[in-house]
Scaffold this motif. Structure first.
Motif, PDB file in Angstrom:
ATOM      1  N   PRO A   1     -11.923   8.042   2.855  1.00  0.00           N
ATOM      2  CA  PRO A   1     -11.425   9.277   2.704  1.00  0.00           C
ATOM      3  C   PRO A   1     -11.053   9.783   1.288  1.00  0.00           C
ATOM      4  O   PRO A   1     -10.948  10.619   0.797  1.00  0.00           O
ATOM      5  N   ASN A   2     -11.050   8.948   0.261  1.00  0.00           N
ATOM      6  CA  ASN A   2     -10.788   8.768  -1.340  1.00  0.00           C
ATOM      7  C   ASN A   2     -11.642   8.156  -1.909  1.00  0.00           C
ATOM      8  O   ASN A   2     -12.080   6.997  -1.287  1.00  0.00           O
ATOM      9  N   LEU A   3     -12.187   8.547  -3.304  1.00  0.00           N
ATOM     10  CA  LEU A   3     -13.263   7.665  -4.046  1.00  0.00           C
ATOM     11  C   LEU A   3     -12.712   6.252  -4.274  1.00  0.00           C
ATOM     12  O   LEU A   3     -13.517   5.426  -4.299  1.00  0.00           O
ATOM     13  N   SER A   4     -11.363   6.024  -4.211  1.00  0.00           N
ATOM     14  CA  SER A   4     -10.934   4.737  -4.649  1.00  0.00           C
ATOM     15  C   SER A   4     -10.654   4.171  -3.391  1.00  0.00           C
ATOM     16  O   SER A   4      -9.754   3.013  -3.650  1.00  0.00           O
ATOM     17  N   THR A   5     -10.875   4.490  -2.412  1.00  0.00           N
ATOM     18  CA  THR A   5     -10.659   3.757  -0.982  1.00  0.00           C
ATOM     19  C   THR A   5     -11.187   2.323  -0.986  1.00  0.00           C
ATOM     20  O   THR A   5     -12.477   2.142  -1.248  1.00  0.00           O
ATOM     21  N   SER A   6     -10.527   1.287  -0.630  1.00  0.00           N
ATOM     22  CA  SER A   6     -11.051   0.052  -0.215  1.00  0.00           C
ATOM     23  C   SER A   6     -10.510  -0.635   1.042  1.00  0.00           C
ATOM     24  O   SER A   6      -9.722  -0.065   1.550  1.00  0.00           O
TER      25      SER A   6
ATOM     26  N   GLY B   1       0.654  -1.073   0.072  1.00  0.00           N
ATOM     27  CA  GLY B   1       0.086  -0.088  -0.099  1.00  0.00           C
ATOM     28  C   GLY B   1       0.694   1.271   0.052  1.00  0.00           C
ATOM     29  O   GLY B   1       2.026   1.317   0.023  1.00  0.00           O
ATOM     30  N   ASP B   2       0.269   2.439  -0.256  1.00  0.00           N
ATOM     31  CA  ASP B   2       0.875   3.832  -0.129  1.00  0.00           C
ATOM     32  C   ASP B   2       1.253   3.990   1.361  1.00  0.00           C
ATOM     33  O   ASP B   2       0.708   3.672   2.224  1.00  0.00           O
ATOM     34  N   ARG B   3       1.906   5.286   1.470  1.00  0.00           N
ATOM     35  CA  ARG B   3       2.309   5.763   2.688  1.00  0.00           C
ATOM     36  C   ARG B   3       1.145   6.072   3.680  1.00  0.00           C
ATOM     37  O   ARG B   3       1.083   6.217   4.824  1.00  0.00           O
TER      38      ARG B   3
ATOM     39  N   TYR C   1      -6.379  -5.386   9.353  1.00  0.00           N
ATOM     40  CA  TYR C   1      -7.289  -4.580   8.289  1.00  0.00           C
ATOM     41  C   TYR C   1      -6.866  -3.454   7.626  1.00  0.00           C
ATOM     42  O   TYR C   1      -5.752  -3.007   8.342  1.00  0.00           O
ATOM     43  N   LYS C   2      -6.597  -3.288   6.365  1.00  0.00           N
ATOM     44  CA  LYS C   2      -6.208  -2.014   5.587  1.00  0.00           C
ATOM     45  C   LYS C   2      -7.076  -1.244   5.181  1.00  0.00           C
ATOM     46  O   LYS C   2      -8.200  -1.810   4.391  1.00  0.00           O
ATOM     47  N   LEU C   3      -6.885   0.087   4.930  1.00  0.00           N
ATOM     48  CA  LEU C   3      -7.953   0.817   4.086  1.00  0.00           C
ATOM     49  C   LEU C   3      -6.849   1.638   3.269  1.00  0.00           C
ATOM     50  O   LEU C   3      -5.970   2.256   4.121  1.00  0.00           O
ATOM     51  N   GLY C   4      -7.154   1.907   2.074  1.00  0.00           N
ATOM     52  CA  GLY C   4      -6.334   2.801   1.283  1.00  0.00           C
ATOM     53  C   GLY C   4      -6.746   2.692  -0.154  1.00  0.00           C
ATOM     54  O   GLY C   4      -7.674   1.774  -0.598  1.00  0.00           O
ATOM     55  N   LYS C   5      -5.653   3.446  -1.102  1.00  0.00           N
ATOM     56  CA  LYS C   5      -5.812   3.284  -2.553  1.00  0.00           C
ATOM     57  C   LYS C   5      -4.794   2.240  -2.991  1.00  0.00           C
ATOM     58  O   LYS C   5      -3.805   2.169  -2.472  1.00  0.00           O
TER      59      LYS C   5
END
Length: 524
Positions: free
Chosen positions: A470-475, A433-435, A443-447
């Motif tokens: 937080p972002n449109l592409s967050t999963s 994932g990114d920073r 669990y992880k959430l991010g783009k």
């Protein structure tokens, strides 16, 4: 084979020859003496598995001899043999920690029974427990494969916890077999969650729908279904939320307070992620996380913000009371350390005018994190059994045990629950994932998250699960079973550090199926 070394102390020992021969035929070695002084001398030179001690002897009495023997061999069980059942004598003997007592004339079967209770108890318990689990193993395996609803999973989990507690107390070598069966259960449980979770959330969030019959009680419903009705019945109510309390830990603690309360035990299903920011805020607000963020943005803190994630619990409780057009007067307290505990105890008497008092206790969550970070705590809680033992020791010596006594005396109805449980993680699974990706291991959430899709539960549209994005592409990606996420960078160090630690946030029975207990003070 010698079954045990016994010392028999009696001033009429020659009359007990038949009993001694009986014991020798049963495989015991019996050393006999006729007075207290000789008994003390024998105990000073060798260790015995059990001492049979006559209460009435010339010279040193049985009670005097008992005290001296206990000074030399404090762990050796002593069975008092007495002609009388005078209350004062028996009180003194019991106060001196005799293991048992027999009334003269004794018969061989009575002696054999007391030996089984006090010398061979551990072997007998282990044998019976192992036999019981072996007989139940196949039935549990069948139940796991046939679980269709939450009630089925609760029954399976209760059985697994029952055998986990019994096998650990019996120090059985079948614990590995149980661990494998729990792993099998968690694999099936993850499939059950993946299949049903989003439908439950849709049902939970849509007020026009009635509750689906096979949907479990979930975090946002605790106040509506349990707390408010208990207040409406005219009770003084204390809601105690012990962060990170698993069902097996509750079962151990319940033995400590069982003499104070009648216990009504339920289990409910936490929301995902099984983390304080989400699950506990859902309890206190009666809302899913996305609803909190939309309706009360000032009370919701996103993952990437520095602010504490559970600082708005009291205001969230207030919003829930107001939404249900209630006028309950409540207090909110949190105990993170001994100073906060002492301060709370000083205020306890002043809380009686409230309809509801809420107490959050953070110790077990802190213990879980300390076990990860501190080598000494990791060694003290080296396995599941030791982790439960440490939890029990904390409870016995913590102000919370005093709180329960005070609340029982004051006649409070207590609702005891938790926001989530935890699981001992053993298997790393790689994720990239990114920073801005969060740090939780379950669990992880991010783009643009990259992972093995066969090992996780992915929610690509967080709105479906009523989770903020937080972002449109967050999963959101959830670990299942006893997996934990590890980054490829510095992989070996990361895995070695976090393997075999207790984590939460993901999907497992231990994290998601948690206690909801009603305690009613016993009438005295």
């Amino acid at each position: 084979m010698i079954n045990g070394l016994l010392l028999w102390v009696d001033d009429e020992i020659e009359l007990l020859k038949a009993h001694i021969i009986f014991l020798e035929k049963k495989g015991y070695e019996v050393i006999t003496v006729s007075n207290g002084a000789d008994a003390i001398e024998q105990c000073a030179t060798q260790a015995f598995d059990l001492v049979l001690l006559d209460e009435q002897m010339p010279g040193l009495s049985g009670l005097e001899t008992l005290q001296r023997i206990k000074e030399i061999q404090p762990a050796t069980p002593v069975v008092m043999v007495t002609k009388s059942e005078e209350e004062d004598i028996m009180n003194q003997a019991i106060g001196s920690k005799i293991a048992d007592y027999l009334i003269k004339p004794v018969n061989p079967s009575q002696i054999l029974l007391t030996l089984k209770k006090n010398v061979h108890r551990r072997e007998i318990v282990t044998e019976v427990t192992q036999s019981g689990y072996q007989q139940d193993y196949q039935q549990i395996a069948m139940q796991i494969s046939e679980c269709n609803n939450f009630t089925d999973w609760v029954e399976v989990y209760k059985k697994l916890v029952k055998w986990e507690l019994e096998l650990s107390s019996a120090e059985s070598n079948m614990t590995e077999m149980l661990i494998m069966q729990k792993e099998e259960a968690n694999n099936s449980f993850a499939k059950y969650i993946v299949k049903n979770y989003l439908n439950w959330i849709t049902d939970l969030s849509d007020k026009s729908k009635s509750k689906a019959t096979d949907r479990p009680l979930m975090s946002p419903e605790i106040f509506k279904s349990k707390v408010f009705p208990t207040i409406d019945e005219g009770n003084k109510v204390f809601l105690i939320v012990v962060d990170n309390l698993r069902f097996d830990q509750w079962r151990v603690l319940s033995e400590e307070i069982g003499d104070l309360f009648d216990i009504e035990e339920e289990l409910y299903m936490t929301i995902l992620p099984t983390a304080t920011q989400y699950a506990r805020n859902a309890i206190f607000s009666g809302l899913m996380p996305l609803q909190i963020a939309q309706m009360f943005p000032e009370l919701w803190v996103d993952e990437d913000e520095e602010e504490g994630k559970n600082l708005n619990e009291s205001p969230l409780i207030q919003t829930q009371i107001e939404r249900y057009r209630r006028h309950d007067k409540f207090s909110y307290h949190k105990i993170n350390d001994s100073n906060a505990a002492e301060k709370f105890m000083q205020q306890l008497k002043n809380l009686e005018q409230n309809d509801l008092n809420v107490l959050v206790v953070n110790f077990i969550d802190m213990l879980s994190h300390a076990r990860t970070e501190m080598k000494m705590i990791r060694e003290l809680a080296s396995n599941e059994s030791a982790y439960r033992s440490l939890t029990l020791s904390w409870f016995r010596h913590n102000v919370l045990s005093e709180v329960f006594k005070e609340l029982a005396h004051a006649g409070y109805k207590i609702i005891l629950t938790t926001d989530h449980g935890s699981i001992r993680t053993t298997k790393p699974t790689k994720i990239i994932g990114d920073r801005n990706t969060n740090t939780n291991l379950r669990y992880k959430l991010g783009k643009n998250l990259n992972y093995n899709s066969k090992k996780v539960f992915t929610i690509k549209d967080p709105r479906q699960a009523q989770l903020p994005a937080p972002n449109l592409s967050t999963s959101y990606v959830f670990a299942t079973g006893d997996d934990f996420f590890a980054y490829p960078n510095n992989y070996n160090y990361y895995v070695a550090y976090y393997k075999d630690t207790f984590q939460h946030g993901g999907i497992s029975i231990e994290e998601m199926v948690v206690p909801l207990i009603t305690l009613t003070p016993k009438k005295r």
